[in-house]
Design a protein around this motif. Structure first.
Motif, short mmCIF file in Angstrom:
data_model
loop_
_atom_site.label_atom_id
_atom_site.label_comp_id
_atom_site.label_asym_id
_atom_site.label_seq_id
_atom_site.Cartn_x
_atom_site.Cartn_y
_atom_site.Cartn_z
N ARG A 60 0.98 -1.33 -0.07
CA ARG A 60 -0.05 0.07 -0.06
C ARG A 60 0.84 1.32 0.08
O ARG A 60 0.59 2.35 -0.80
CB ARG A 60 -0.97 -0.08 1.14
CG ARG A 60 -2.22 -1.03 0.99
CD ARG A 60 -2.83 -0.96 2.39
NE ARG A 60 -3.91 -1.70 2.40
CZ ARG A 60 -4.88 -2.00 3.33
NH1 ARG A 60 -4.64 -1.32 4.37
NH2 ARG A 60 -5.92 -2.99 3.30
N LEU A 61 1.67 1.30 0.70
CA LEU A 61 2.57 2.47 0.83
C LEU A 61 3.61 2.47 -0.54
O LEU A 61 3.52 3.72 -0.93
CB LEU A 61 3.82 2.16 1.91
CG LEU A 61 4.89 3.50 2.25
CD1 LEU A 61 3.96 4.74 2.46
CD2 LEU A 61 5.87 3.13 3.13
N CYS A 62 3.87 1.56 -1.03
CA CYS A 62 4.78 1.49 -2.29
C CYS A 62 3.67 2.07 -3.48
O CYS A 62 4.20 2.92 -4.37
CB CYS A 62 5.14 0.05 -2.73
SG CYS A 62 6.41 0.08 -4.01
N ALA A 63 2.74 1.73 -3.40
CA ALA A 63 1.42 2.17 -4.27
C ALA A 63 1.41 3.75 -4.20
O ALA A 63 1.21 4.42 -5.40
CB ALA A 63 0.37 1.52 -4.19
N ARG A 64 1.43 4.27 -2.86
CA ARG A 64 1.12 5.66 -3.08
C ARG A 64 2.29 6.58 -3.28
O ARG A 64 2.26 7.57 -3.77
CB ARG A 64 0.93 6.13 -1.25
CG ARG A 64 -0.34 5.26 -0.54
CD ARG A 64 -1.66 6.05 -1.11
NE ARG A 64 -1.69 7.22 -0.47
CZ ARG A 64 -2.11 7.56 0.85
NH1 ARG A 64 -2.20 6.69 1.78
NH2 ARG A 64 -2.18 8.84 1.39
N GLN A 121 4.15 5.70 -5.72
CA GLN A 121 4.66 5.77 -7.12
C GLN A 121 4.40 6.91 -7.72
O GLN A 121 4.96 7.19 -8.94
CB GLN A 121 3.65 4.64 -7.79
CG GLN A 121 4.19 3.11 -7.47
CD GLN A 121 5.67 2.90 -8.02
OE1 GLN A 121 5.95 2.81 -9.20
NE2 GLN A 121 6.44 2.67 -7.26
N GLN A 122 3.62 7.73 -7.40
CA GLN A 122 3.14 9.27 -7.99
C GLN A 122 4.75 10.12 -8.07
O GLN A 122 4.73 10.89 -8.69
CB GLN A 122 2.02 9.86 -7.08
CG GLN A 122 0.81 9.18 -6.91
CD GLN A 122 -0.20 9.77 -6.10
OE1 GLN A 122 -0.52 11.10 -6.50
NE2 GLN A 122 -0.51 9.13 -5.16
N VAL A 123 5.52 9.90 -6.88
CA VAL A 123 6.67 10.51 -7.03
C VAL A 123 7.83 9.76 -7.26
O VAL A 123 9.00 10.01 -6.98
CB VAL A 123 6.87 11.39 -5.59
CG1 VAL A 123 5.74 12.42 -5.43
CG2 VAL A 123 6.74 10.29 -4.66
N LEU A 124 7.64 8.61 -7.78
CA LEU A 124 8.71 7.53 -8.63
C LEU A 124 9.55 7.18 -7.32
O LEU A 124 10.78 6.97 -7.35
CB LEU A 124 9.46 8.38 -9.46
CG LEU A 124 8.63 8.48 -10.62
CD1 LEU A 124 9.53 9.31 -11.85
CD2 LEU A 124 7.66 7.39 -11.20
N LEU A 125 8.97 6.79 -6.14
CA LEU A 125 9.57 6.25 -5.05
C LEU A 125 8.86 4.88 -4.75
O LEU A 125 7.77 4.75 -5.13
CB LEU A 125 9.60 6.85 -3.80
CG LEU A 125 10.17 8.40 -3.89
CD1 LEU A 125 9.83 9.04 -2.41
CD2 LEU A 125 11.67 8.31 -4.17
N GLU A 126 9.66 3.85 -4.25
CA GLU A 126 9.27 2.53 -3.98
C GLU A 126 9.97 1.92 -2.72
O GLU A 126 10.98 2.27 -2.36
CB GLU A 126 9.33 1.70 -5.22
CG GLU A 126 10.83 1.51 -5.55
CD GLU A 126 10.82 0.59 -6.78
OE1 GLU A 126 9.92 -0.02 -7.43
OE2 GLU A 126 12.22 0.55 -7.32
N VAL A 127 9.13 0.89 -2.16
CA VAL A 127 9.70 0.45 -0.93
C VAL A 127 9.71 -1.12 -1.51
O VAL A 127 8.83 -1.72 -1.97
CB VAL A 127 8.58 0.25 0.10
CG1 VAL A 127 8.93 -0.57 1.21
CG2 VAL A 127 8.62 1.77 0.82
N VAL A 128 11.12 -1.78 -1.54
CA VAL A 128 11.29 -3.11 -2.21
C VAL A 128 11.80 -3.94 -1.09
O VAL A 128 12.68 -3.56 -0.20
CB VAL A 128 12.05 -2.94 -3.28
CG1 VAL A 128 11.47 -2.12 -4.58
CG2 VAL A 128 13.36 -2.29 -3.04
#
Length: 230
Positions: free
Chosen positions: A205-209, A211-218
Motif C-alpha cells: 500500500r505504501l509503495c503504491a502511494r 509511485q506518484q513521486v517515483l519512490l518505492e519500498v522494495v
C-alpha cells in the motif's frame, strides 16, 4: 476519560502533537518534585507523600491514564516510558488503612523524572522537525510535515500527500533510517499492531502511494529499502 473512544481520540491527538502531552506531564513532574519529601524507610530511600499530597500530584493526569495507555499502543516512536508513568501513578493512588502516607522508592521516582526530561527534549525536537524541510539527496526528495499529513516532493517536479496512522509513521521510519533501510523487525516496530501476515500488505500500500513521486519500498535480505523507482 468517559469512554474508550474518548481515550483513543485523546491518544491520537497526542500522537500527532506530543507537545500537548508534554505540557501535562511537566506539571505532573513539578508536583511530583515539590510535594514529596525524601526520607529513609528501613534500608531504602523513599519519597513520602501524604494522602492529600498524592491527590494534588495526580490531579493533572488522573483522568488521562487510560489515554496514556492508548498512546503507548499508538505511538511506537515516542521515548516516553508509559508503563513507568502508569506504575508511579498506580502507586500514588495506593491508600493504606493504617498509614496516612504513600512511600515510593527514590529510584523509581528518579527514573521517571529522567524519562520525562528525555520526553520533553524529544517533543522539542519533534516540534522543530515539523517546521523544517527535510531533504534526502539519496532519494532526490524532501518532505514537509503538516499536521497529520506529509508532503513528499521529488527533484522530478513530482509531489504527493501522504496520510494515515500506518502510512505516515512507516514512511518517516524509512526516511530517518540509515540508508533508508529497515529490518523486518524494525518495520514491524513502526506499528505494534502489524504482524508478519499484514507486513507485505502495508508495504504494498505504501509503495503504491509513492509511485506518484517515483519512490518505492522494495524487499531486500531480511528487510526493506525505500529507494527511487528503477
Amino acid at each position: 476519560m468517559s469512554s474508550k473512544q474518548d481515550r483513543r481520540l485523546q491518544a491520537g491527538i497526542w500522537a500527532e502533537d506530543p507537545t500537548q502531552l508534554n505540557e501535562v506531564l511537566r506539571e505532573f513532574d513539578r508536583r511530583l518534585k515539590d510535594s514529596g519529601s525524601e526520607q529513609r524507610a528501613g534500608r531504602r530511600r523513599v519519597f513520602r507523600y501524604t494522602i492529600a499530597e498524592t491527590q494534588n500530584v495526580l490531579a493533572p493526569v488522573l483522568h488521562l491514564t487510560g489515554a496514556v495507555n492508548e498512546y503507548r499502543r499508538l505511538s511506537s516512536e515516542t521515548v516516553l516510558d508509559c508503563r513507568l508513568l502508569l506504575e508511579v501513578c498506580e502507586q500514588l493512588q495506593a491508600e493504606s488503612d493504617t498509614e496516612p502516607f504513600v512511600d515510593i522508592a527514590c529510584e523509581l521516582i528518579h527514573e521517571l523524572q529522567l524519562n520525562l526530561s528525555s520526553f520533553s527534549r524529544w517533543c522539542g525536537f519533534q516540534e522543530r522537525q515539523s517546521h523544517t524541510v527535510l531533504r534526502s539527496d539519496v532519494l532526490g526528495a524532501e518532505i514537509e510535515v503538516e499536521g497529520d499529513e506529509l508532503i513528499i516532493r521529488t527533484d522530478l517536479d513530482g509531489s504527493t500527500r501522504l496520510r494515515g496512522t500506518v502510512a505516515v509513521p512507516m514512511f518517516l521510519a524509512f526516511w530517518r533510517a540509515r540508508g533508508h533501510r529497515l529490518s523486518n523487525q524494525s518495520f514491524e516496530d513502526v506499528d505494534r499492531s502489524i504482524n508478519r501476515r499484514s507486513l507485505e500488505r502495508y508495504r504494498t500500500r505504501l509503495c503504491a502511494r509513492l509511485q506518484q513521486v517515483l519512490l518505492e519500498v522494495v524487499p531486500i535480505e531480511n528487510g526493506f529499502i525505500l529507494q527511487r523507482s528503477k
